[in-house]
Design an enzyme around this catalytic site. Structure first.
Site, PDB file in Angstrom:
ATOM      1  N   GLU A   1      -5.606   8.302  -1.003  1.00 60.09           N
ATOM      2  CA  GLU A   1      -4.860   7.815   0.168  1.00 60.09           C
ATOM      3  C   GLU A   1      -4.108   6.587  -0.311  1.00 60.09           C
ATOM      4  OE1 GLU A   1      -4.616   9.067   3.134  1.00 60.09           O
ATOM      5  OE2 GLU A   1      -6.185  10.584   3.054  1.00 60.09           O
TER       6      GLU A   1
ATOM      7  N   CYS B   1      -1.136   0.737   5.787  1.00 62.91           N
ATOM      8  CA  CYS B   1      -0.499   1.727   4.914  1.00 62.91           C
ATOM      9  C   CYS B   1       0.570   2.530   5.642  1.00 62.91           C
ATOM     10  CB  CYS B   1      -1.545   2.656   4.329  1.00 62.91           C
ATOM     11  SG  CYS B   1      -2.617   3.338   5.599  1.00 62.91           S
TER      12      CYS B   1
ATOM     13  N   GLU C   1       7.239  -0.771  -0.886  1.00 56.50           N
ATOM     14  CA  GLU C   1       6.209  -1.132   0.084  1.00 56.50           C
ATOM     15  C   GLU C   1       5.926  -2.628  -0.019  1.00 56.50           C
ATOM     16  OE1 GLU C   1       2.109   0.125  -0.610  1.00 56.50           O
ATOM     17  OE2 GLU C   1       1.935   0.600   1.517  1.00 56.50           O
TER      18      GLU C   1
HETATM   19  P1  TAP Z   1      -5.259  -1.610  -4.826  1.00 55.32           P
HETATM   20  O1  TAP Z   1      -4.872  -2.796  -5.575  1.00 55.32           O
HETATM   21  O2  TAP Z   1      -4.838  -0.283  -5.310  1.00 55.32           O
HETATM   22  O3  TAP Z   1      -6.852  -1.680  -4.704  1.00 55.32           O
HETATM   23  C1  TAP Z   1      -7.595  -0.708  -4.005  1.00 55.32           C
HETATM   24  C2  TAP Z   1      -8.988  -0.645  -4.575  1.00 55.32           C
HETATM   25  O4  TAP Z   1      -8.911  -0.187  -5.931  1.00 55.32           O
HETATM   26  C3  TAP Z   1      -9.694  -2.002  -4.632  1.00 55.32           C
HETATM   27  O5  TAP Z   1     -11.062  -1.829  -4.382  1.00 55.32           O
HETATM   28  C4  TAP Z   1      -9.445  -2.429  -6.073  1.00 55.32           C
HETATM   29  O6  TAP Z   1     -10.381  -3.363  -6.558  1.00 55.32           O
HETATM   30  C5  TAP Z   1      -9.595  -1.091  -6.780  1.00 55.32           C
HETATM   31  N1  TAP Z   1      -9.011  -1.055  -8.118  1.00 55.32           N
HETATM   32  C6  TAP Z   1      -8.071  -1.880  -8.638  1.00 55.32           C
HETATM   33  N2  TAP Z   1      -7.837  -1.541  -9.938  1.00 55.32           N
HETATM   34  C7  TAP Z   1      -8.647  -0.492 -10.231  1.00 55.32           C
HETATM   35  C8  TAP Z   1      -8.874   0.289 -11.393  1.00 55.32           C
HETATM   36  N3  TAP Z   1      -8.237   0.045 -12.527  1.00 55.32           N
HETATM   37  N4  TAP Z   1      -9.761   1.299 -11.329  1.00 55.32           N
HETATM   38  C9  TAP Z   1     -10.435   1.564 -10.184  1.00 55.32           C
HETATM   39  N5  TAP Z   1     -10.288   0.824  -9.051  1.00 55.32           N
HETATM   40  C10 TAP Z   1      -9.395  -0.177  -9.066  1.00 55.32           C
HETATM   41  O7  TAP Z   1      -4.774  -1.688  -3.313  1.00 55.32           O
HETATM   42  P2  TAP Z   1      -4.948  -2.886  -2.303  1.00 55.32           P
HETATM   43  O8  TAP Z   1      -4.009  -3.967  -2.698  1.00 55.32           O
HETATM   44  O9  TAP Z   1      -6.392  -3.225  -2.131  1.00 55.32           O
HETATM   45  O10 TAP Z   1      -4.483  -2.209  -0.944  1.00 55.32           O
HETATM   46  C11 TAP Z   1      -3.166  -2.088  -0.605  1.00 55.32           C
HETATM   47  C12 TAP Z   1      -2.656  -0.691  -0.870  1.00 55.32           C
HETATM   48  O11 TAP Z   1      -3.515   0.268  -0.279  1.00 55.32           O
HETATM   49  C13 TAP Z   1      -1.305  -0.445  -0.249  1.00 55.32           C
HETATM   50  O12 TAP Z   1      -0.486   0.238  -1.149  1.00 55.32           O
HETATM   51  C14 TAP Z   1      -1.616   0.435   0.945  1.00 55.32           C
HETATM   52  O13 TAP Z   1      -0.557   1.232   1.378  1.00 55.32           O
HETATM   53  C15 TAP Z   1      -2.764   1.216   0.456  1.00 55.32           C
HETATM   54  N6  TAP Z   1      -3.578   1.740   1.565  1.00 55.32           N
HETATM   55  C16 TAP Z   1      -3.493   3.053   1.860  1.00 55.32           C
HETATM   56  C17 TAP Z   1      -4.211   3.562   2.920  1.00 55.32           C
HETATM   57  C18 TAP Z   1      -4.104   5.013   3.224  1.00 55.32           C
HETATM   58  S1  TAP Z   1      -5.196   5.610   4.259  1.00 55.32           S
HETATM   59  N7  TAP Z   1      -3.190   5.762   2.722  1.00 55.32           N
HETATM   60  C19 TAP Z   1      -5.036   2.732   3.671  1.00 55.32           C
HETATM   61  C20 TAP Z   1      -5.080   1.404   3.354  1.00 55.32           C
HETATM   62  C21 TAP Z   1      -4.349   0.914   2.272  1.00 55.32           C
HETATM   63  P3  TAP Z   1     -10.047  -4.947  -6.455  1.00 55.32           P
HETATM   64  O14 TAP Z   1     -10.064  -5.265  -5.025  1.00 55.32           O
HETATM   65  O15 TAP Z   1     -11.123  -5.581  -7.208  1.00 55.32           O
HETATM   66  O16 TAP Z   1      -8.688  -5.127  -7.069  1.00 55.32           O
END
Ligand code: TAP
Length: 489
Positions: free
Chosen positions: A251, A285, A385
């Site tokens: 997602e 998102c 985004e």
């Molecule tokens: P990310 O930076 O992608 O982080 C998401 C999760 O992945 C966090 O727990 C992060 O850990 C972890 N992560 C980071 N690097 C990783 C790696 N190399 N291997 C495995 N896991 C890793 O996203 P964010 O900044 O938290 O959230 C924002 C993004 O999420 C936006 O693009 C948004 O659109 C998307 N989002 C999508 C949805 C749906 S339902 N489509 C819902 C909510 C958010 P850390 O926190 O330690 O970095």
């Protein structure tokens, strides 16, 4: 003093094996709110070992579906009973207004668990007519150990969105919350213990993506990785999981359009777009980030929208009158502020808001809701985004141009269409490449309805029946019932 949180491995609350911790900041003040364990790869190994052992023991998958469902229903009940505590923690951790945590986040988290608790008894296979003498049926079995990685914007909701279906289907889980907002996910340890979940079935491991997230993704005993977060990290997870052909569901990001047609109820569209764009500070998102509007109603819409945007109260998210709190983290504030500056530099018209902190709110990561007019499709703020309270408005002439504009994006998570014409609404809905299309509303999500993205917004669906099946393997059982053995040679 900052509160110290534990993680959960094999039914035991614990700290990281080397004692390392990470600080979690309160986005309203940037003071340290809590300390969480920074798990080591060995801790992740232990958590996955516990989940594997629980899966091998078979106690959870072997319980009746009704008994598994009861645990989830009980967990939902506990969250509901502790709703105010959860809501205050979510607001303190993420910065979202307390009225949002109370009205949306915590009730929806409980609803996700309750829905899958009820659906657990409905995980049925099929009988398949094939040929005389053959009885063919399918079984829906748990996948085994599921790794779940969630972002920081709706932590409690998104944790429960994954835990509900994966546990209902009989899997064992290792879940990792985001580093910037991990607290309500860590609080779920006590909820599930009280609800009666056997030890080892759920493990909650905190720490960075590069250590904990990667260790979960790479581990051979993890059968599926369910990820919510950015497209960049999601695609990397998919690549890393490919080596062992692990199941992956993603997602990811969005750049969702709100398409306003010439015959729209403009007051209704203004209200709906505000909710679509600015809920959770725009850190959503599926946020309505691009208004694509028919030129004939552009001026009226812009005047009304900007007036209402300026009236949104920004401030301490614990204040019940506040409708916009701070962004989650200073690094994220920098990123959003840079995008706003980029919009100005590329020639868009700043109609309200801006790249600086509002007066009197300098300590937290505040940014005023920002609206840009005269945005062209080649501008960075139209294409990328931003994940903050930044809305772009672009005028087009007629339905065809609006549909083309809506689809002119690498993302495909959601879209909304604003019109009084029923025929137009449904016809356009079918032409938009997005997992969710809202008609005259934006940002509505239900436990029982599938949610997910087209194009670079995702792979697979969460929620609804589809969301439950996504955590199962289908086994086809083919039985020969003929009176004589089947013989060919
Ligand atoms: P990310 O930076 O992608 O982080 C998401 C999760 O992945 C966090 O727990 C992060 O850990 C972890 N992560 C980071 N690097 C990783 C790696 N190399 N291997 C495995 N896991 C890793 O996203 P964010 O900044 O938290 O959230 C924002 C993004 O999420 C936006 O693009 C948004 O659109 C998307 N989002 C999508 C949805 C749906 S339902 N489509 C819902 C909510 C958010 P850390 O926190 O330690 O970095």
């Amino acid at each position: 003093m900052a509160e110290k949180f534990d993680m959960l491995i094999d039914g035991q609350k614990c700290q990281a094996s080397d004692g390392a911790t990470l600080e979690v900041l309160n986005p309203a003040t940037n003071e340290v709110l809590a300390e969480i364990p920074a798990a080591t790869p060995e801790d992740v190994q232990r958590a996955i070992g516990a989940a594997s052992a629980a899966h091998a023991k078979g106690e959870w998958a072997g319980m009746t579906p009704g008994a598994r469902g009861d645990v989830l229903l009980k967990a939902a009940e506990i969250i509901t009973a502790r709703a105010e505590e959860f809501a205050r923690m979510e607001t303190a951790d993420v910065g979202k207004p307390i009225v949002e945590s109370q009205a949306f986040d915590i009730p929806m988290a409980a609803d996700h668990l309750g829905y899958y608790g009820r659906l657990a008894v409905d995980l049925v296979g099929e009988t398949i007519p094939t040929m005389a003498g053959v009885f063919d049926y399918t079984l829906r079995e748990p996948m085994g150990v599921v790794g779940e990685i969630i972002p920081w914007n709706f932590p409690c909701v998104l944790a429960c969105r994954k835990l509900g279906p994966s546990l209902a289907a009989g899997n064992c889980v290792v879940i990792k919350p985001a580093t910037w907002a991990p607290l309500t996910t860590l609080m779920l340890a006590d909820v599930f213990a009280e609800a009666g979940l056997p030890a080892g079935v759920l493990n909650i491991v905190s720490g960075t993506g590069s250590t904990v997230g990667q260790a979960i993704t790479d581990h051979p005993a993890v059968h599926k990785v369910s990820f919510t977060g950015s497209t960049e990290v999601g695609c990397m997870i998919m690549q890393r999981a490919s080596g062992e052909a692990k199941g992956v569901s993603l997602e990811m990001g969005g750049k969702s359009p709100a398409v306003v047609l010439a015959d729209a109820d403009i007051d209704g569209a203004v209200e709906g777009v505000l909710f679509g764009a600015f809920l959770n500070q725009g850190e959503c998102c599926c946020a309505a980030t691009r208004v694509c509007i028919d030129s004939s109603v552009h001026d009226e819409f812009v005047a009304k929208l900007v007036a209402k945007t300026k009236a949104i109260k920004v401030g301490d998210p614990m204040d019940p009158d506040v409708k916009m709190g701070p962004l989650v983290h200073p690094d994220h504030w920098d990123r959003v502020s840079r995008y706003i500056q980029c919009g100005i530099d590329e020639g868009a018209t700043l109609l309200c808001g801006g790249p600086d902190k509002p007066q009197g709110l300098e300590k937290g990561n505040y940014i005023a809701p920002t609206v840009f007019g005269n945005v062209t499709p080649d501008m960075t703020i139209y294409r990328e985004e931003i994940f903050g309270p930044v809305l772009t408005i672009t005028a087009f002439d007629g339905v065809e141009a609006l549909v083309e504009a809506a689809n002119d994006t690498d993302y495909g998570l959601a879209a909304s269409i604003w019109t009084r014409d029923l025929r137009n609404a449904h016809t356009i809905a079918s032409r938009i490449a997005a997992g969710t299309v809202w008609l005259n509303v934006h940002n509505f999500v239900f436990s029982q309805a599938p949610y997910g993205g087209y194009k670079q917004s995702g792979l697979g669906r969460e929620l609804g029946r589809e969301g439950l099946l996504a955590y199962t393997e289908t086994k086809n059982v083919i039985a020969w019932l003929g009176e004589q053995p089947f013989a060919w040679y």
